[in-house]
Design a protein around this motif. Structure first.
Motif, short mmCIF file in Angstrom:
data_model
loop_
_atom_site.label_atom_id
_atom_site.label_comp_id
_atom_site.label_asym_id
_atom_site.label_seq_id
_atom_site.Cartn_x
_atom_site.Cartn_y
_atom_site.Cartn_z
N ASP A 168 0.82 -1.21 0.00
CA ASP A 168 0.00 0.00 0.00
C ASP A 168 0.86 1.27 0.00
OD1 ASP A 168 0.90 -0.47 2.57
OD2 ASP A 168 -1.09 -0.85 3.41
N VAL A 169 2.03 1.21 0.62
CA VAL A 169 2.93 2.36 0.59
C VAL A 169 3.53 2.52 -0.80
CG1 VAL A 169 5.03 3.37 1.56
CG2 VAL A 169 3.42 2.16 3.06
N ASP A 344 -4.83 11.37 -0.77
CA ASP A 344 -4.73 10.22 0.14
C ASP A 344 -3.33 9.63 0.14
OD1 ASP A 344 -7.39 10.60 0.70
OD2 ASP A 344 -8.11 8.93 -0.52
N VAL A 348 -0.76 9.04 3.30
CA VAL A 348 -0.13 7.74 3.61
C VAL A 348 1.38 7.92 3.77
CG1 VAL A 348 0.42 5.46 2.67
CG2 VAL A 348 -1.92 6.34 2.53
N ALA A 351 2.15 9.83 6.93
CA ALA A 351 1.78 9.11 8.15
C ALA A 351 2.88 8.15 8.57
CB ALA A 351 0.47 8.35 7.93
N GLY A 353 2.69 5.04 8.79
CA GLY A 353 2.14 3.87 9.47
C GLY A 353 0.62 3.91 9.41
N TRP A 354 -0.02 2.83 9.92
CA TRP A 354 -1.47 2.72 9.80
C TRP A 354 -2.20 2.83 11.12
CZ3 TRP A 354 -3.84 3.47 5.43
CH2 TRP A 354 -3.15 3.26 4.23
N HIS A 355 -1.51 3.16 12.17
CA HIS A 355 -2.19 3.42 13.44
C HIS A 355 -3.01 4.70 13.28
CE1 HIS A 355 -2.78 4.56 17.66
NE2 HIS A 355 -2.57 3.26 17.96
N PRO A 356 -4.19 4.77 13.88
CA PRO A 356 -5.01 5.99 13.75
C PRO A 356 -4.25 7.27 14.06
CG PRO A 356 -6.30 4.26 14.75
CD PRO A 356 -4.91 3.71 14.62
N ASP A 358 -1.09 7.73 13.57
CA ASP A 358 -0.19 7.99 12.44
C ASP A 358 -0.96 8.66 11.30
OD1 ASP A 358 1.95 6.80 13.76
OD2 ASP A 358 1.47 4.81 12.97
N VAL A 359 -2.14 8.13 11.00
CA VAL A 359 -2.94 8.69 9.92
C VAL A 359 -3.34 10.12 10.24
CG1 VAL A 359 -5.09 8.47 8.62
CG2 VAL A 359 -3.77 6.42 9.20
#
Length: 403
Positions: A168-169, A344, A348, A351, A353-356, A358-359
Motif C-alpha cells: 500500500d505504501v 490520500d 499515507v 503518516a 504507518g497505519w495506526h489511527p 499515524d494517519v
C-alpha cells in the motif's frame, strides 16, 4: 607602364584545391581597391585557377610575360566587390548581454548578437521582441548555473539501492509519481510554446528556457522510472487535474504563463517536492525529489525576476496578473481540484504507518503543506507589488491541484 605591386605573396607548392585562396585573401585584405598584389607559386594549375577565382571575386588579373625562370604567376588588382558586398552592413547590436537593444529589429533575425550582418537577409519575425517583456538581468547567471548543474538520471539516482515497501505504501508512491509526471509534462510544454517566439537577441532567456525544458524532461523520466520500479502500472489521472494543467498550456501571453506556471504553480511544486523529500519512504524517491527540487527553485527564480523587472516598468501588469488568476479560477470552478487519490497518497506517505494516530498526523502534515504553499504564494505576490490582504485573497483562488 603598370605600377609596381604594393605587396606580394608566395604560395610555394600550394594550389587552389588545397587552400591557396586563403593566403591570397589575406594578402589582398591589406590593400585598398586598385591595390596590386604579385602572386608567385609553383603549382602548375595556378595560371588557370587564380584568374577564375579572381573573376568570381571581382578582382582583375594582369598576366606577366612568361618566364620559365620566375615563379611569378600573376598580378592581382584588387576590386571593390568585397567592399560593395558589405555596404550597408550593420552590427546586430552589442555582443554583451549588459547592453541589449530594447527592441531588436526583425532584420537581425537569426544573426548572432553582435555579428556584422550583410544587408538584404530575410526578416525573421519573433513577436516576443521587447526586452522588457522577456528579459531578467539574472538570466545569464541562471543559465550558466543551470548548464553546470545538469545531472544524469542514470548515475545521480541510487536505482539499485535495496529497499522493500509494503504494497500500500508502494502504491502511494506510484500514485504521487504519476501526478508528478503529469505536472512536469505541462511544465515542459509551456516554455516550449514560447521559445520559438522570443527574438534570438535575448538568447540567454532562450537558452535558459531550453535548459528548463531539459530539466522537466529529466524529471518526467525519473518520476516515471520510480513509478514503474516495482511494478508495471501507473496510478490514476483525474479529469480535473488535467483540466487545471491545460489552462497553463493554453495561456498564450508569456508574462501570464510565466506567472501562473513559475511563480504560482512551480513555487508550490517546490514545497511539494520538499515535503516528499522529507517523508519519502525509500532512498530513490528521496533522491529524485531532492534533485528535481533544485531545478524547480531555479525556474521560480527566473519567473520572479522576469516579472519583477516587468512590474517596475508596467504599472498595469498587476491588473493583468490579477485577471489571469480570476480567469483561471473561474475556468476551474466546476472541477474537483486535486485528485483525491493523490491527496490520500500524500497522507499515507506523511503518516508512515497505519495506526489511527499515524494517519491523523499524516493528515495534519498534508494540511500544513497546503498552508505552506499558500504562505509561499502570498510572499511571492507581495514581492510583485500586491498588498498583503490582496495577496492572501488571490492565493486562495489558486487551483487546488497545486500546479
Amino acid at each position: 607602364m603598370s605600377a609596381a605591386p604594393a605587396a606580394e605573396v608566395d604560395l610555394g607548392d600550394l594550389g587552389f584545391g588545397r587552400g591557396a585562396h586563403l593566403l591570397v585573401q589575406r594578402a589582398l585584405a591589406g590593400l585598398p581597391p586598385g591595390g596590386r598584389l604579385a602572386v608567385s607559386g609553383r603549382d602548375p594549375a595556378l595560371r588557370v585557377h587564380l584568374p577564375a577565382w579572381c573573376r568570381g571575386r571581382g578582382h582583375r588579373v594582369e598576366s606577366p610575360e612568361r618566364d620559365d625562370r620566375s615563379d611569378l604567376v600573376a598580378v592581382i588588382v584588387r576590386g571593390t566587390a568585397d567592399d560593395d558586398r558589405w555596404f550597408g552592413a550593420e552590427r546586430a547590436g552589442p555582443a554583451l548581454s549588459t547592453a541589449l537593444s530594447s527592441r531588436p529589429p526583425a532584420r537581425w533575425g537569426l544573426g548572432a548578437r553582435g555579428a556584422l550582418l550583410e544587408a538584404g537577409g530575410p526578416e525573421a519575425r519573433f513577436d516576443l521582441d521587447d526586452r522588457d517583456l522577456v528579459w531578467a538581468d539574472v538570466a545569464p547567471h541562471l543559465y550558466a548555473q543551470a548548464a553546470a548543474r545538469q545531472w544524469d538520471p542514470q548515475t545521480a539516482v541510487p536505482w539499485d539501492d535495496p529497499f522493500a515497501l509494503p504494497a500500500d505504501v508502494e502504491a502511494a508512491v506510484v500514485q504521487v509519481m504519476t501526478y508528478l509526471v503529469e505536472n512536469e509534462q505541462a511544465a515542459l510544454v509551456v516554455p516550449a510554446r514560447f521559445v520559438g517566439r522570443i527574438h534570438p537577441h535575448f538568447r540567454e532567456v532562450v537558452q535558459l528556457l531550453a535548459v528548463q525544458m531539459a530539466d522537466e524532461a529529466r524529471h518526467m523520466e525519473v518520476f516515471s522510472r520510480r513509478a514503474l520500479l516495482r511494478g508495471s502500472e501507473m496510478g490514476t489521472s483525474s479529469a480535473g487535474g488535467r483540466q487545471s494543467l491545460f489552462t497553463l498550456v493554453a495561456e498564450s501571453d508569456f508574462a501570464l504563463a510565466s506567472f501562473l506556471l513559475s511563480v504560482l504553480g512551480e513555487g508550490s511544486f517546490v514545497d511539494l517536492l520538499s515535503f516528499l523529500h522529507q517523508f519519502a519512504p525509500d532512498p530513490v524517491t528521496r533522491r529524485i525529489c531532492w534533485l528535481a527540487m533544485q531545478d524547480e527553485r531555479r525556474h521560480v527564480v527566473f519567473g520572479m525576476a522576469h516579472l519583477e523587472h516587468q512590474a517596475r516598468l508596467d504599472p498595469l501588469l498587476r491588473d493583468r496578473l490579477r485577471a489571469a488568476i480570476h480567469r483561471r479560477h473561474d475556468a476551474l470552478a466546476d472541477t474537483a481540484g486535486l485528485n483525491a487519490d493523490v491527496f490520500d497518497a500524500l497522507v499515507v506517505l506523511a503518516a508512515g504507518g497505519w495506526h489511527p494516530d499515524d494517519v491523523a498526523a499524516g493528515f495534519d502534515r498534508v494540511q500544513a503543506l497546503q498552508q505552506a504553499m499558500d504562505q509561499g504564494r502570498q510572499r511571492r505576490l507581495v514581492r510583485l507589488g500586491f498588498r498583503p490582504d490582496e495577496a492572501a485573497a488571490l492565493s486562495a483562488l489558486h487551483t487546488r491541484n497545486f500546479m
